[in-house]
Design an enzyme around this catalytic site. Sequence first.
Site, PDB file in Angstrom:
ATOM      1  N   LYS A  35      81.747  37.906  55.200  1.00 19.32           N
ATOM      2  CA  LYS A  35      81.195  37.375  56.445  1.00 19.32           C
ATOM      3  C   LYS A  35      80.877  35.889  56.220  1.00 19.32           C
ATOM      4  O   LYS A  35      80.324  35.528  55.190  1.00 19.32           O
ATOM      5  CB  LYS A  35      79.934  38.171  56.816  1.00 19.32           C
ATOM      6  CG  LYS A  35      79.564  38.081  58.270  1.00 19.32           C
ATOM      7  CD  LYS A  35      78.590  39.169  58.691  1.00 19.32           C
ATOM      8  CE  LYS A  35      78.112  38.907  60.104  1.00 19.32           C
ATOM      9  NZ  LYS A  35      77.263  39.971  60.634  1.00 19.32           N
ATOM     10  N   GLU A  56      71.369  54.550  67.413  1.00 22.53           N
ATOM     11  CA  GLU A  56      70.211  54.662  68.294  1.00 22.53           C
ATOM     12  C   GLU A  56      69.845  56.122  68.564  1.00 22.53           C
ATOM     13  O   GLU A  56      68.665  56.471  68.634  1.00 22.53           O
ATOM     14  CB  GLU A  56      70.485  53.932  69.615  1.00 22.53           C
ATOM     15  CG  GLU A  56      70.496  52.413  69.509  1.00 22.53           C
ATOM     16  CD  GLU A  56      71.800  51.813  68.993  1.00 22.53           C
ATOM     17  OE1 GLU A  56      72.792  52.573  68.827  1.00 22.53           O
ATOM     18  OE2 GLU A  56      71.848  50.595  68.747  1.00 22.53           O
ATOM     19  N   ARG A  61      71.675  54.045  74.857  1.00 23.83           N
ATOM     20  CA  ARG A  61      72.492  54.934  74.025  1.00 23.83           C
ATOM     21  C   ARG A  61      71.793  56.258  73.703  1.00 23.83           C
ATOM     22  O   ARG A  61      72.440  57.230  73.343  1.00 23.83           O
ATOM     23  CB  ARG A  61      72.798  54.250  72.686  1.00 23.83           C
ATOM     24  CG  ARG A  61      73.899  53.235  72.708  1.00 23.83           C
ATOM     25  CD  ARG A  61      75.216  53.926  72.418  1.00 23.83           C
ATOM     26  NE  ARG A  61      76.351  53.102  72.766  1.00 23.83           N
ATOM     27  CZ  ARG A  61      77.093  52.427  71.894  1.00 23.83           C
ATOM     28  NH1 ARG A  61      76.816  52.499  70.607  1.00 23.83           N
ATOM     29  NH2 ARG A  61      78.101  51.718  72.295  1.00 23.83           N
TER      30      ARG A  61
HETATM   31  C1  TPP Z   1      74.833  49.755  70.173  1.00 18.15           C
HETATM   32  C2  TPP Z   1      74.526  48.438  69.512  1.00 18.15           C
HETATM   33  N1  TPP Z   1      73.461  48.341  68.696  1.00 18.15           N
HETATM   34  C3  TPP Z   1      73.179  47.163  68.093  1.00 18.15           C
HETATM   35  C4  TPP Z   1      73.968  46.068  68.301  1.00 18.15           C
HETATM   36  C5  TPP Z   1      73.610  44.714  67.693  1.00 18.15           C
HETATM   37  N2  TPP Z   1      74.629  44.256  66.741  1.00 18.15           N
HETATM   38  C6  TPP Z   1      75.552  43.320  67.075  1.00 18.15           C
HETATM   39  S1  TPP Z   1      76.585  42.958  65.847  1.00 18.15           S
HETATM   40  C7  TPP Z   1      75.828  44.030  64.819  1.00 18.15           C
HETATM   41  C8  TPP Z   1      76.325  44.182  63.423  1.00 18.15           C
HETATM   42  C9  TPP Z   1      77.743  44.633  63.384  1.00 18.15           C
HETATM   43  O1  TPP Z   1      78.164  44.751  62.049  1.00 18.15           O
HETATM   44  P1  TPP Z   1      79.706  44.927  61.724  1.00 18.15           P
HETATM   45  O2  TPP Z   1      80.305  45.880  62.676  1.00 18.15           O
HETATM   46  O3  TPP Z   1      79.829  45.273  60.290  1.00 18.15           O
HETATM   47  O4  TPP Z   1      80.331  43.512  61.994  1.00 18.15           O
HETATM   48  P2  TPP Z   1      80.088  42.172  61.141  1.00 18.15           P
HETATM   49  O5  TPP Z   1      79.101  41.377  61.920  1.00 18.15           O
HETATM   50  O6  TPP Z   1      79.607  42.532  59.781  1.00 18.15           O
HETATM   51  O7  TPP Z   1      81.419  41.526  61.104  1.00 18.15           O
HETATM   52  C10 TPP Z   1      74.751  44.661  65.447  1.00 18.15           C
HETATM   53  C11 TPP Z   1      73.847  45.629  64.814  1.00 18.15           C
HETATM   54  C12 TPP Z   1      75.052  46.211  69.177  1.00 18.15           C
HETATM   55  N3  TPP Z   1      75.843  45.182  69.474  1.00 18.15           N
HETATM   56  N4  TPP Z   1      75.318  47.403  69.751  1.00 18.15           N
END
Ligand code: TPP
Length: 640
Positions: free
Chosen positions: A285, A373, A401
């Site tokens: 990342k 969630e 959710r």
């Molecule tokens: C249902 C939901 N819960 C929480 C989030 C907040 N959120 C946005 S990006 C993220 C992390 C995603 O991690 P990953 O899929 O590994 O992608 P990366 O940022 O590491 O590339 C979170 C928790 C969201 N977008 N949707």
Amino acid sequence: MVRMNTDSFPILNSINTPADLRRLEEDQLPQAAEELRRYLIESVATSGGHFGAGLGCVELTIALHYLYETPRDRIVWDVGHQAYPHKILCGRAGRITTIKKKQGLAPFPKRSESEYDTFGTGHSSTSISAALGMAIASAAQGEDRKCVAVIGDGAMTAGMAYEALNHGGDLDKDLLVVLNENLMSISPNVGAMTKMLGRLMSGPTVTGIRERSKRLMQKDSRTWRFMSRWEEHIKGMVMPSTLFEELGFNYLGPIDGHDLPTLIRTIRTARDVQGPNLLHIITAKGKGYAPAEQDPVKYHAVGPFDPDKGVEPNAVPVPHSPSYTEIFGQWLCDMAEQDHRLLAITPAMKEGSGMVEFHNQYPERCFDVGIAEQHAVTLAAGMACEGAHPVVAIYSTFLQRAYDQLIHDVALQDLPVLFAIDRAGLVGPDGPTHAGSFDLSFMRCIPNMVIMAPSDEDECRQMLFTGFQHEGPAAVRYHRGKGPGTEVRKEMTAIPLGQSTTLRQGQNLAILAFGSMVEPCREIAENLDATLINMRFVKPLDRKAILSAARSHAQLVTVEENAIAGGAGSGVNEVLLASGSAIPLLNIGLNDTFIQHGTRQECLHQAGLDSGGILDQITGFLGPDFQQNQPLNTAHHGGN
Ligand SMILES: Cc1ncc(C[n+]2csc(CCOP(=O)(O)OP(=O)(O)O)c2C)c(N)n1
């Protein structure tokens, strides 16, 4: 807007659509990736926005658009915060710095914005289901279309992703799932699956041996067959491949997701293999911008910054007035000190929900459950059954959710779980996917719930305390950012359930305001010589105060930062109708439409929920004969 200089970005400048990219020779792609990454850094540094995830998938974005016939073939980005490179390659390079701004590009993929944005996102873990749905429907229509879902390991912590894999592996539709593994969610990723993937990443020898041996061996030779069996055995011990293969997916990888030639070679193979495939790539990342690689949490999303200096610590205004998130974080620490029953849960939003300090002080009482969630809410219910008093810190939009869990697991059993609901109402730059517009409507109809909406910081703290004392489910919902700046008392006193407070006694008109809408109504009430009641509770409603206001005034207005349909004002209507009152009544809140992104202030203005908008609606309701005390300074839009 970042102007793309032809000399600095010779290849990128020639790409208006992925078809242009596909005209490049393969050996030009690393240069294209270098330019794309540099352009992304310059652009996000100018505008702010999601940063680390986009940098991590520059090569993947190029490889996918190079090998698939987009937009005919479908690429579905999970969450969509990593889709900036995709937007740049798909005709939006010149507008990328407008992202998240009013009238600018949407924060996430959006179908109405581009034919390359195949599925609207913002909430995580939907990509595999959506891409599978597209694959099924395309096949049913006789379309020869490839469908790809790109999902991060953070998003893979959600049950929905496994529901989709379970289904997809059982069908023989052409589907490629790219699992982009960087061991990060917003915070470091959590869970057993992550540990397994982490072990894999720390075992490069296994991967190296495997790749080299495969290349050396003749396919179908005895040694190859022996090695394949051996590989299954090794994989079963240390690799996730067994899991995915047992689910019916052909597993490819793991490969280095920044090694473009390998990526191209492997995706080409995956593309041409029929049925469900899962390609596992390993990325960093923030790749290519050292500060972001070193501190991916800080660089998940950023404001504008100088790329030479990196994101600098905020100049803290003195005295610093805390945001609602910080009020919650402080309360959580204070409450935990007083009551050992308190356990706190976050579904992957420790930073955003203000729980970092609590986690530092009470690591064993803080549970980051991943992007889960539904699990978060039922976990809390289980804890409450055993005498613990759980606090679920959750954004309004993500609580959507876990609706059944809220009803079936918590409320029906009348369990003492406190929901600290952040980002209620309009959130601003993240737009409608992240707006908390519905929580009052969807919670108000659930028996046993107590629902509170603070009008200022101190009230927020006292309400959290009130909800925590309550021996049943309770929710405190507060908006993004700061309140009016009220001093917060250290001591905590429970507010009697369902008790409103009258802030101003006026004549003819009574304004019944909820939460964030109390503040902009103060000046309005003053100018209209109206009574102003801070309702405080959405459930139970203060029936006595509502009926008394109806008896002693000629008109009533309710104001809330939630959908009008089913919201707090609807509750007031129900009380009045049941009592036989026929008082003229106006409900002000969010109309039956989605408010697009902009600053929070711009969104409130667009919704008619800044002080000018509220006043206009009230005066329209009262009619031309109603006298205003003095013209209102409508330049001041609500103040939060
Ligand atoms: C249902 C939901 N819960 C929480 C989030 C907040 N959120 C946005 S990006 C993220 C992390 C995603 O991690 P990953 O899929 O590994 O992608 P990366 O940022 O590491 O590339 C979170 C928790 C969201 N977008 N949707």
